[in-house]
Design an enzyme around this catalytic site. Sequence first.
Site, PDB file in Angstrom:
ATOM      1  N   GLU A 171       0.878  -1.288   0.069  1.00 39.36           N
ATOM      2  CA  GLU A 171      -0.144  -0.206   0.020  1.00 39.36           C
ATOM      3  C   GLU A 171       0.961   1.318   0.035  1.00 39.36           C
ATOM      4  O   GLU A 171       2.033   1.346   0.650  1.00 39.36           O
ATOM      5  CB  GLU A 171      -0.805  -0.017   1.131  1.00 39.36           C
ATOM      6  CG  GLU A 171      -2.041   0.981   1.152  1.00 39.36           C
ATOM      7  CD  GLU A 171      -3.066   0.782   2.500  1.00 39.36           C
ATOM      8  OE1 GLU A 171      -3.616  -0.358   2.369  1.00 39.36           O
ATOM      9  OE2 GLU A 171      -3.326   1.786   3.140  1.00 39.36           O
ATOM     10  N   ASP A 173       0.092   5.420   0.580  1.00 44.15           N
ATOM     11  CA  ASP A 173      -0.992   6.152   1.041  1.00 44.15           C
ATOM     12  C   ASP A 173      -0.679   7.593   1.006  1.00 44.15           C
ATOM     13  O   ASP A 173       0.567   8.005   1.461  1.00 44.15           O
ATOM     14  CB  ASP A 173      -1.137   5.817   2.511  1.00 44.15           C
ATOM     15  CG  ASP A 173      -1.915   4.402   2.847  1.00 44.15           C
ATOM     16  OD1 ASP A 173      -2.546   3.818   1.789  1.00 44.15           O
ATOM     17  OD2 ASP A 173      -1.539   3.613   3.858  1.00 44.15           O
ATOM     18  N   GLU A 175      -2.907  10.251   3.233  1.00 40.90           N
ATOM     19  CA  GLU A 175      -4.095   9.981   3.943  1.00 40.90           C
ATOM     20  C   GLU A 175      -4.204  11.521   4.802  1.00 40.90           C
ATOM     21  O   GLU A 175      -3.263  12.138   5.291  1.00 40.90           O
ATOM     22  CB  GLU A 175      -4.038   9.227   4.937  1.00 40.90           C
ATOM     23  CG  GLU A 175      -4.181   7.769   4.494  1.00 40.90           C
ATOM     24  CD  GLU A 175      -4.034   6.596   5.499  1.00 40.90           C
ATOM     25  OE1 GLU A 175      -4.668   5.774   5.781  1.00 40.90           O
ATOM     26  OE2 GLU A 175      -2.746   6.780   6.199  1.00 40.90           O
TER      27      GLU A 175
END
Length: 352
Positions: A171, A173, A175
Amino acid sequence: MPSISLFFGLTDGVMRVSNRVNLSSCVVPLPFTLTPCIYNSIIIQLPAYTLAYSSFSFMALVTLFAILFFMASSSNAYWPPSPGYWPSSKFRTVNFYTGFRNLWGPQHQGINQNALTIWLDRTSGSGFKSVRPFRSGYFGASIKLHPGYTAGVITSFYLSNNEAHPGFHDEVDIEFLGTTFGKPYTLQTNVYIRGSGDGTIIGREMKFHLWFDPTKDFHHYAILWNPKEIIFLVDDVPIRRYPKKSAETFPLRPMWLYGSIWDASSWATEDGKYKADYRYQPFVARYTNFKAGGCSPYASRWCRPVSASPYRSGGLTRRQFWAMRWVQKHHMVYNYCQDPKRDHRLTPECWG
């Protein structure tokens, strides 16, 4: 110290100053009185002087240089230097319905002229996912965040293969960690490699407070991923570069592009100290100007990975590197490699 050349003159009692015109062209009526000065749309309140020509060149000029240097330094400390290259301009905008589909919370999602709105209330959040996976590429969107109290709320834009490899996925990210009144959003970047979710979580977080208010307007956030590096960008300014140092510390399997808004009260705001408060619902996130271009897993092996710079081999230019270092110096608030509480035997990319 930056070189500053000045042009100034009196108009309606206001002295206007430019740092783009050669000083030799100045024409100043003397004697004169210095009054409020406009510099880059900022009014500087100066003390009043009535000066003879003989004293102007020393006293007034020294005063002006000191003030303008302070203002230039303050201005430069507020906004990043230009990176000189804009990767987002190299990729066309993708129609949402062509490139993405709803993943969850369809009743909390709406489209208007290729601008997506998703929202969270006490019943549900919402998420979307790219139609196809990628093995490398540029992935961006212009995003506008919800203002006010957003503690516990996560607005995200990320790459993942968690559905293909549950509990053992990769993953990358971006955010936005919600916040309380009067405090800024935190932009968190993170990289997971084969082991998050159900397994041992080894996060590689770097966190930033942005140099603008992300609730006031749309800004472009992007991830550039190729076999050599991952680069995170904000309005085409690189804020983080994660180079491949080994196959064990770098995501190499195909990933899909996602976006979502959801309740992460257990950890999102000050390690879970502040929770989502649904008196302020709905929490709304807006996305537009979607960009997703690169090599799919089905593309020819000759498909050329994208680069964040004019260098086809990847990497950053000197100006991009300086811009990134500026952001990290002035706006980075957490770096996992500098956290003494972390076990850095698990993050060998931090060594050296």
